[in-house]
Scaffold this motif. Structure first.
Motif, PDB file in Angstrom:
ATOM      1  N   GLU A   1      49.895  27.453  34.771  1.00 27.23           N
ATOM      2  CA  GLU A   1      51.193  28.067  34.507  1.00 27.23           C
ATOM      3  C   GLU A   1      51.114  29.574  34.284  1.00 27.23           C
ATOM      4  OE1 GLU A   1      49.307  26.982  30.598  1.00 27.23           O
ATOM      5  OE2 GLU A   1      49.548  26.044  32.575  1.00 27.23           O
ATOM      6  N   GLN A   2      49.906  30.135  34.214  1.00 26.82           N
ATOM      7  CA  GLN A   2      49.747  31.567  33.947  1.00 26.82           C
ATOM      8  C   GLN A   2      49.294  32.285  35.212  1.00 26.82           C
ATOM      9  OE1 GLN A   2      47.387  32.378  30.470  1.00 26.82           O
ATOM     10  NE2 GLN A   2      47.188  34.555  30.906  1.00 26.82           N
ATOM     11  N   GLU A   3      49.769  33.488  35.397  1.00 30.38           N
ATOM     12  CA  GLU A   3      49.355  34.281  36.559  1.00 30.38           C
ATOM     13  C   GLU A   3      47.872  34.593  36.462  1.00 30.38           C
ATOM     14  OE1 GLU A   3      50.454  38.472  38.865  1.00 30.38           O
ATOM     15  OE2 GLU A   3      51.634  37.807  37.132  1.00 30.38           O
ATOM     16  N   PHE A   4      47.152  34.401  37.570  1.00 30.73           N
ATOM     17  CA  PHE A   4      45.702  34.573  37.575  1.00 30.73           C
ATOM     18  C   PHE A   4      45.310  35.996  37.939  1.00 30.73           C
ATOM     19  CE2 PHE A   4      41.728  34.720  39.988  1.00 30.73           C
ATOM     20  CZ  PHE A   4      40.851  34.203  39.051  1.00 30.73           C
ATOM     21  N   GLU A   5      44.314  36.523  37.214  1.00 32.89           N
ATOM     22  CA  GLU A   5      43.674  37.791  37.538  1.00 32.89           C
ATOM     23  C   GLU A   5      42.168  37.592  37.461  1.00 32.89           C
ATOM     24  OE1 GLU A   5      45.029  40.783  34.883  1.00 32.89           O
ATOM     25  OE2 GLU A   5      47.152  40.528  35.376  1.00 32.89           O
ATOM     26  N   VAL A   6      41.434  38.434  38.145  1.00 37.75           N
ATOM     27  CA  VAL A   6      39.967  38.356  38.078  1.00 37.75           C
ATOM     28  C   VAL A   6      39.477  39.136  36.856  1.00 37.75           C
ATOM     29  CG1 VAL A   6      37.797  38.935  39.221  1.00 37.75           C
ATOM     30  CG2 VAL A   6      39.746  38.134  40.577  1.00 37.75           C
ATOM     31  N   PRO A   7      38.825  38.480  35.894  1.00 38.26           N
ATOM     32  CA  PRO A   7      38.264  39.185  34.736  1.00 38.26           C
ATOM     33  C   PRO A   7      36.944  39.857  35.142  1.00 38.26           C
ATOM     34  CG  PRO A   7      37.832  36.845  34.542  1.00 38.26           C
ATOM     35  CD  PRO A   7      38.615  37.025  35.808  1.00 38.26           C
ATOM     36  N   GLU A   8      37.038  41.049  35.657  1.00 31.09           N
ATOM     37  CA  GLU A   8      35.896  41.673  36.330  1.00 31.09           C
ATOM     38  C   GLU A   8      34.699  41.896  35.402  1.00 31.09           C
ATOM     39  OE1 GLU A   8      36.948  45.104  38.540  1.00 31.09           O
ATOM     40  OE2 GLU A   8      38.440  44.074  39.778  1.00 31.09           O
ATOM     41  N   ALA A   9      34.934  42.361  34.181  1.00 33.73           N
ATOM     42  CA  ALA A   9      33.808  42.621  33.275  1.00 33.73           C
ATOM     43  C   ALA A   9      33.059  41.330  32.964  1.00 33.73           C
ATOM     44  CB  ALA A   9      34.314  43.273  31.988  1.00 33.73           C
ATOM     45  N   PHE A  10      33.811  40.272  32.697  1.00 32.03           N
ATOM     46  CA  PHE A  10      33.180  38.973  32.423  1.00 32.03           C
ATOM     47  C   PHE A  10      32.412  38.473  33.638  1.00 32.03           C
ATOM     48  CE2 PHE A  10      33.654  34.292  32.842  1.00 32.03           C
ATOM     49  CZ  PHE A  10      32.778  33.916  31.839  1.00 32.03           C
ATOM     50  N   MET A  11      33.020  38.570  34.820  1.00 31.68           N
ATOM     51  CA  MET A  11      32.371  38.090  36.025  1.00 31.68           C
ATOM     52  C   MET A  11      31.102  38.875  36.345  1.00 31.68           C
ATOM     53  SD  MET A  11      33.802  35.441  37.389  1.00 31.68           S
ATOM     54  CE  MET A  11      35.306  34.470  37.374  1.00 31.68           C
TER      55      MET A  11
END
Length: 207
Positions: free
Chosen positions: A146-156
């Protein structure tokens, strides 16, 4: 060629694409330097290679290689497929966490690399939750529909670095006895027990 090589050394075939795991000359040189650096900085230990230990070490290597590829595809692949690639990375993350916990229970010791993966999630929790990820009380990840997805770049990026370390050095995460610590500040000095060619035989006789 990669699959044939892995088959003939023991039937071990991680599910990764040769496109992301076959390196050119410079990449191989950098990988080799990383391995040499790891060997110099790691402690000297004896590992009892029981069937459980061997299986676990291979599981850590295989899952970390597959997760590294999924993370790389999330960061550098088609933006339209980033959520799908991230879902694959999350599934592999959870499988490795579960496998680590199983081995920890078997050996009656804290879970590794489970502890490190949970610490990584804790460090980036704000970022990954804002990006549409969920974190349960045991540290397992999910992606909210239900939430818009973004790439968590620092975590990745940090997760990819951790995966590369685990895939190069899976024996770091198995039960072992430590005999000597590396001289981190004196590169020309070897291990304390490396003076005699009979050292390994002596330790093998009573440990």
């Amino acid at each position: 060629m990669v699959e044939a090589y892995n088959y003939f050394i023991g039937g071990y075939i991680p599910k990764v694409s040769p496109k992301t795991n076959v390196h050119n000359r410079q990449e191989l040189k950098n990988k080799y330097k990383s391995i040499v650096s790891l060997n110099k900085s790691n402690l000297l230990a004896m590992v009892r290679l029981s069937p459980e230990t061997q299986t676990y070490a291979l599981d850590v290597k295989e899952l970390s290689m597959e997760m590294s590829e999924a993370v790389q595809n999330t960061l550098e692949g088609d933006p339209d497929e980033s959520k799908e690639n991230a879902q694959t990375a999350v599934e592999l993350f959870n499988r490795l966490l579960e496998r680590s916990d199983e081995y920890g229970l078997l050996k009656h010791k804290p879970s590794r690399p489970g502890c490190e993966l949970r610490a990584l999630v804790s460090e980036h929790r704000g970022e990954i939750e804002a990006a549409g990820f969920s974190v349960d009380e045991d540290g397992f990840l999910g992606i909210r529909k239900e939430q818009e997805f973004e790439v968590p770049e620092a975590f990745m990026e940090d997760l990819k670095e951790k995966c590369e370390y685990m895939s190069m050095n899976p024996m770091e995460y198995v039960e072992k006895k430590v005999f000597s610590y590396a001289h981190l500040n004196r590169g020309s000095v070897g291990y304390a027990y490396a003076a005699s060619i009979y050292t390994g035989m002596l330790f093998s006789s009573y440990c």
